[in-house]
Motif scaffolding. Structure first.
Motif, PDB file in Angstrom:
ATOM      1  N   VAL A 266       0.831  -1.209   0.000  1.00 20.07           N
ATOM      2  CA  VAL A 266       0.000   0.000   0.000  1.00 20.07           C
ATOM      3  C   VAL A 266       0.863   1.256   0.000  1.00 20.07           C
ATOM      4  O   VAL A 266       1.771   1.403   0.821  1.00 20.07           O
ATOM      5  CB  VAL A 266      -0.937   0.010   1.237  1.00 20.07           C
ATOM      6  N   ASP A 267       0.575   2.154  -0.925  1.00 16.09           N
ATOM      7  CA  ASP A 267       1.202   3.473  -0.940  1.00 16.09           C
ATOM      8  C   ASP A 267       0.428   4.356   0.046  1.00 16.09           C
ATOM      9  O   ASP A 267      -0.661   4.833  -0.251  1.00 16.09           O
ATOM     10  CB  ASP A 267       1.136   4.058  -2.353  1.00 16.09           C
ATOM     11  N   GLU A 268       0.994   4.559   1.227  1.00 10.82           N
ATOM     12  CA  GLU A 268       0.277   5.264   2.297  1.00 10.82           C
ATOM     13  C   GLU A 268       0.027   6.735   1.963  1.00 10.82           C
ATOM     14  O   GLU A 268      -0.835   7.363   2.564  1.00 10.82           O
ATOM     15  CB  GLU A 268       1.053   5.134   3.606  1.00 10.82           C
ATOM     16  N   ARG A 269       0.769   7.299   1.041  1.00 11.91           N
ATOM     17  CA  ARG A 269       0.542   8.690   0.655  1.00 11.91           C
ATOM     18  C   ARG A 269      -0.816   8.847  -0.041  1.00 11.91           C
ATOM     19  O   ARG A 269      -1.463   9.884   0.056  1.00 11.91           O
ATOM     20  CB  ARG A 269       1.645   9.162  -0.293  1.00 11.91           C
ATOM     21  N   LYS A 270      -1.235   7.817  -0.747  1.00 10.93           N
ATOM     22  CA  LYS A 270      -2.470   7.896  -1.527  1.00 10.93           C
ATOM     23  C   LYS A 270      -3.676   7.313  -0.802  1.00 10.93           C
ATOM     24  O   LYS A 270      -4.808   7.719  -1.057  1.00 10.93           O
ATOM     25  CB  LYS A 270      -2.289   7.140  -2.851  1.00 10.93           C
ATOM     26  N   PHE A 271      -3.432   6.340   0.066  1.00 15.44           N
ATOM     27  CA  PHE A 271      -4.536   5.531   0.590  1.00 15.44           C
ATOM     28  C   PHE A 271      -5.632   6.367   1.243  1.00 15.44           C
ATOM     29  O   PHE A 271      -6.799   6.300   0.860  1.00 15.44           O
ATOM     30  CB  PHE A 271      -3.998   4.496   1.572  1.00 15.44           C
ATOM     31  N   ALA A 272      -5.264   7.180   2.220  1.00 10.45           N
ATOM     32  CA  ALA A 272      -6.274   7.967   2.934  1.00 10.45           C
ATOM     33  C   ALA A 272      -6.934   8.990   2.023  1.00 10.45           C
ATOM     34  O   ALA A 272      -8.157   9.216   2.094  1.00 10.45           O
ATOM     35  CB  ALA A 272      -5.645   8.665   4.137  1.00 10.45           C
ATOM     36  N   VAL A 292      -4.525  15.262  11.055  1.00 12.91           N
ATOM     37  CA  VAL A 292      -3.688  14.058  11.129  1.00 12.91           C
ATOM     38  C   VAL A 292      -2.427  14.246  10.298  1.00 12.91           C
ATOM     39  O   VAL A 292      -1.313  13.915  10.725  1.00 12.91           O
ATOM     40  CB  VAL A 292      -4.468  12.814  10.639  1.00 12.91           C
ATOM     41  N   GLY A 293      -2.604  14.805   9.108  1.00 13.28           N
ATOM     42  CA  GLY A 293      -1.459  15.027   8.231  1.00 13.28           C
ATOM     43  C   GLY A 293      -0.419  15.934   8.853  1.00 13.28           C
ATOM     44  O   GLY A 293       0.793  15.678   8.741  1.00 13.28           O
ATOM     45  N   ARG A 300       7.733  13.765  11.520  1.00 14.84           N
ATOM     46  CA  ARG A 300       8.578  13.258  10.442  1.00 14.84           C
ATOM     47  C   ARG A 300       8.248  11.800  10.081  1.00 14.84           C
ATOM     48  O   ARG A 300       9.125  10.980   9.839  1.00 14.84           O
ATOM     49  CB  ARG A 300      10.055  13.380  10.817  1.00 14.84           C
ATOM     50  N   LYS A 301       6.965  11.514  10.064  1.00 16.18           N
ATOM     51  CA  LYS A 301       6.506  10.156   9.745  1.00 16.18           C
ATOM     52  C   LYS A 301       5.902  10.065   8.349  1.00 16.18           C
ATOM     53  O   LYS A 301       5.483   8.990   7.929  1.00 16.18           O
ATOM     54  CB  LYS A 301       5.453   9.692  10.772  1.00 16.18           C
ATOM     55  N   PHE A 302       5.829  11.181   7.643  1.00 16.87           N
ATOM     56  CA  PHE A 302       5.171  11.158   6.333  1.00 16.87           C
ATOM     57  C   PHE A 302       6.143  10.664   5.268  1.00 16.87           C
ATOM     58  O   PHE A 302       7.231  11.228   5.096  1.00 16.87           O
ATOM     59  CB  PHE A 302       4.668  12.555   5.954  1.00 16.87           C
ATOM     60  N   PRO A 303       5.777   9.637   4.520  1.00 17.65           N
ATOM     61  CA  PRO A 303       6.665   9.128   3.468  1.00 17.65           C
ATOM     62  C   PRO A 303       6.528   9.966   2.190  1.00 17.65           C
ATOM     63  O   PRO A 303       5.490   9.933   1.533  1.00 17.65           O
ATOM     64  CB  PRO A 303       6.149   7.703   3.252  1.00 17.65           C
ATOM     65  N   PHE A 304       7.550  10.720   1.836  1.00 22.18           N
ATOM     66  CA  PHE A 304       7.474  11.584   0.654  1.00 22.18           C
ATOM     67  C   PHE A 304       7.683  10.799  -0.642  1.00 22.18           C
ATOM     68  O   PHE A 304       7.322  11.266  -1.716  1.00 22.18           O
ATOM     69  CB  PHE A 304       8.514  12.711   0.765  1.00 22.18           C
ATOM     70  N   THR A 305       8.263   9.637  -0.528  1.00 22.63           N
ATOM     71  CA  THR A 305       8.476   8.818  -1.719  1.00 22.63           C
ATOM     72  C   THR A 305       7.868   7.434  -1.501  1.00 22.63           C
ATOM     73  O   THR A 305       7.578   7.043  -0.369  1.00 22.63           O
ATOM     74  CB  THR A 305       9.983   8.659  -2.020  1.00 22.63           C
ATOM     75  N   PHE A 306       7.690   6.741  -2.597  1.00 21.43           N
ATOM     76  CA  PHE A 306       7.163   5.381  -2.519  1.00 21.43           C
ATOM     77  C   PHE A 306       7.978   4.485  -3.429  1.00 21.43           C
ATOM     78  O   PHE A 306       8.214   4.817  -4.596  1.00 21.43           O
ATOM     79  CB  PHE A 306       5.694   5.326  -2.936  1.00 21.43           C
ATOM     80  N   GLU A 307       8.405   3.375  -2.897  1.00 28.32           N
ATOM     81  CA  GLU A 307       9.162   2.416  -3.686  1.00 28.32           C
ATOM     82  C   GLU A 307       8.378   1.108  -3.747  1.00 28.32           C
ATOM     83  O   GLU A 307       8.026   0.536  -2.713  1.00 28.32           O
ATOM     84  CB  GLU A 307      10.536   2.162  -3.051  1.00 28.32           C
TER      85      GLU A 307
END
Length: 330
Positions: A266-272, A292-293, A300-307
């Motif tokens: 899951v790409d957490e940046r997009k899910f919510a 929340v964001g 510093r928990k937000f993932p700016f990239t997704f692999e």
């Protein structure tokens, strides 16, 4: 051999007390046999339900060593093998308590009104509107009847309801027993209310989306009804009939699968944003994510990239294989 039975005893609005009884027993003695002996030989005030003594009626449901079970089915040998516990004197112990999610009437007897009311709420009866000739009986082929066997094995003992974590935190959830019976109605070819039933069960709190998929109902069911599996099958029927935009629970499932197919996880940046924000169409939903964001960013928990995960193509192929399977589409 000697065994100590620690029984939780209670009356309404009173404190729980533990009372211990020591018995000479054989490994093959059932827990119900032992409770009968305690009542007949040591303490006539001990209260518990029983009837058939043969895993048919479901009356003797209780918590044995921490999980709900039928006292007529579990024997001393099984319990000591699975949950070995001894006193300081080396005598093995078995703990017996009333079932959960229902108020205690006395000792091991609980008030099951909420259990029965939840069952009634799903209308667990075949609709007679489907009869073309009212005077004739409903006929089914052996194959059509066989589809109902697993859910028909339910003896309404309450074990799954007792252990349901969703019901524990959400009293509006009807419970796994009711939804297992509901699935029986959904796949019964004699019933004419399938569509209206699925809409009724398609709710976030009371219906199938209230299930937290903890597997406890499957684990404790003495008849292998697998209530959580039946809930999943109802969800699948609902998902086939609805688009992601129709509701948040449906969108949650569809977005999860789509994102895993895209990236292997899951790409957490997009899910919510996709679920709560309805694919960026629900401004109010997106704004609700702002507090929340901000907290996630501040920590510093937000993932700016997704692999993407390794083997994404294989994961995608597996999901598509399941989705295209005959069993998935039945």
């Amino acid at each position: 051999m000697q065994v100590i039975f620690k029984v939780l005893r209670q009356k309404p609005d009173s404190t729980v007390r533990v009372q211990s009884y020591t018995l000479d027993v054989e490994p093959g003695n059932t827990i119900l046999d032992c409770l009968n002996r305690i009542k007949w030989e040591q303490d006539g005030t001990l209260a518990f339900r029983k009837n058939c003594r043969n895993t048919i009626c479901g009356s003797c449901g209780m918590r044995i060593n921490g999980r709900s079970a039928l006292a007529c089915k579990q024997n001393v040998g099984q319990e000591l093998e699975l949950f070995a516990s001894t006193t300081n004197g080396g005598i093995p112990e078995i703990t017996i308590a009333p079932m959960g999610n229902m108020p205690v009437i006395k000792d091991l007897i609980v008030d099951m009104n909420s259990f029965w009311n939840s069952l009634e709420a799903v209308d667990p009866y075949v609709s007679t509107n489907a009869r073309s000739i009212p005077e004739r009986e409903f006929l089914q082929t052996p194959e059509e009847r066989e589809r109902l066997d697993q859910m028909g094995n339910c003896i309404l003992c309450g074990a799954c309801y007792s252990e349901c974590n969703a019901r524990d935190v959400n009293p509006e959830f009807v419970g796994p027993h009711a939804l297992a019976k509901a699935h029986r109605m959904v796949i019964d070819n004699r019933d004419s209310e399938t569509e209206s039933r699925l809409e009724k069960y398609n709710t976030a709190k009371e219906g199938v989306w209230g299930c937290t998929r903890c597997y406890m109902c499957n684990t404790v069911c003495p008849m292998e009804v697998a209530p959580m599996d039946q809930i999943g099958k109802i969800k699948q029927e609902i998902l086939r009939r609805h688009e992601a935009k129709d509701s948040r629970p449906i969108r949650h499932r569809k977005v999860l699968i789509d994102l895993v197919k895209q990236g292997g996880w899951v790409d957490e940046r997009k899910f919510a944003l996709l679920v709560v924000g309805n694919y960026f169409r629900d401004l109010r939903g997106m704004l609700s994510l702002v507090p929340v964001g901000l907290r996630v960013l501040a920590r510093r928990k937000f993932p700016f990239t997704f692999e993407a995960s390794q083997g994404t193509q294989e994961v995608r192929s597996l999901i598509e294989s399941v989705q295209n399977s005959k069993q998935y589409n039945e």
